[in-house]
Write an enzyme that holds these catalytic residues in place. Structure first.
Site, short mmCIF file in Angstrom:
data_model
loop_
_atom_site.label_atom_id
_atom_site.label_comp_id
_atom_site.label_asym_id
_atom_site.label_seq_id
_atom_site.Cartn_x
_atom_site.Cartn_y
_atom_site.Cartn_z
N ILE A 32 0.95 -1.21 0.10
CA ILE A 32 -0.04 -0.05 -0.03
C ILE A 32 0.77 1.31 -0.09
CG2 ILE A 32 -0.33 0.31 2.46
CD1 ILE A 32 -3.01 0.62 2.09
N ASN A 88 11.94 -8.39 6.84
CA ASN A 88 12.13 -7.55 8.08
C ASN A 88 11.73 -8.69 9.34
OD1 ASN A 88 13.01 -5.43 6.84
ND2 ASN A 88 10.92 -4.58 6.61
N HIS A 101 6.45 -12.16 5.87
CA HIS A 101 6.12 -11.70 4.56
C HIS A 101 7.42 -11.82 3.93
CE1 HIS A 101 5.70 -8.41 7.09
NE2 HIS A 101 6.03 -7.58 6.15
P1 5GP Z 1 7.05 -4.90 7.13
O1 5GP Z 1 7.41 -3.62 7.88
O2 5GP Z 1 6.28 -5.65 8.47
O3 5GP Z 1 8.03 -5.46 6.93
O4 5GP Z 1 6.09 -4.45 6.19
C1 5GP Z 1 4.92 -4.51 6.18
C2 5GP Z 1 4.47 -3.83 4.87
O5 5GP Z 1 3.05 -3.76 4.83
C3 5GP Z 1 4.70 -2.35 4.74
O6 5GP Z 1 5.62 -1.98 3.66
C4 5GP Z 1 3.37 -1.52 4.41
O7 5GP Z 1 3.35 -0.43 3.37
C5 5GP Z 1 2.57 -2.78 4.15
N1 5GP Z 1 1.01 -2.59 4.54
C6 5GP Z 1 0.47 -2.36 5.90
N2 5GP Z 1 -0.76 -2.43 5.86
C7 5GP Z 1 -1.03 -2.74 4.59
C8 5GP Z 1 -2.49 -2.88 3.91
O8 5GP Z 1 -3.42 -2.86 4.44
N3 5GP Z 1 -2.55 -3.37 2.64
C9 5GP Z 1 -1.11 -3.38 1.94
N4 5GP Z 1 -1.43 -3.62 0.52
N5 5GP Z 1 -0.03 -3.30 2.56
C10 5GP Z 1 -0.01 -2.83 3.89
#
Ligand code: 5GP
Length: 115
Positions: A32, A88, A101
């Site tokens: 997003i 991460n 992820h």
């Molecule tokens: P992390 O910081 O946990 O490695 O990555 C989480 C990712 O999820 C971030 O890059 C963030 O932008 C994305 N993200 C968080 N909430 C949403 C959402 O509701 N929809 C989508 N498509 N991405 C999300």
């Protein structure tokens, strides 16, 4: 319940997302808040909070996760110039969603080291 993470809801279609890939074990969708021209997240449908929570029983799933990511990178046209995978882990690793992820980032040269 452990199934109920943000990304489980996205994978089940309960929260809208832009689908990139879907099969019985994995779901991939566009981030997003993209950090690159192409930014796709690949998640196993069965949630594992952090990569360090994976066990021997998850070995096949983890291997398949990367093979699915390879398939997506190819389909997104990233393999010729190169791209980056990111996982991460924990607060200092920048993890904000505790459902394992893989980030696929591409479409521009990537800086090293990352921030
Ligand atoms: P992390 O910081 O946990 O490695 O990555 C989480 C990712 O999820 C971030 O890059 C963030 O932008 C994305 N993200 C968080 N909430 C949403 C959402 O509701 N929809 C989508 N498509 N991405 C999300």
């Amino acid at each position: 319940m452990p199934e109920d993470t943000l990304f489980s809801k996205i994978a089940r279609g309960e929260i809208p997302s832009t689908e990139v890939y879907s099969d019985e074990n994995f779901y991939a969708f566009r981030d997003i808040n993209p950090g690159a021209p192409t930014h796709v997240l690949v998640v196993p449908r069965r949630p594992i909070p952090m990569i360090t929570d994976a066990t021997e029983a998850d070995a096949l799933l983890l291997g398949r996760l990367l093979l699915v990511a390879n398939k997506i990178a190819e389909k997104e046209g990233l393999t010729k110039d190169g791209f980056r995978y990111v996982i991460n882990c924990g607060a200092w690793g920048g993890q904000t969603v505790f459902h394992l992820h893989v980030h696929i980032l591409g479409g521009r040269p990537m800086a090293w080291p990352p921030g």
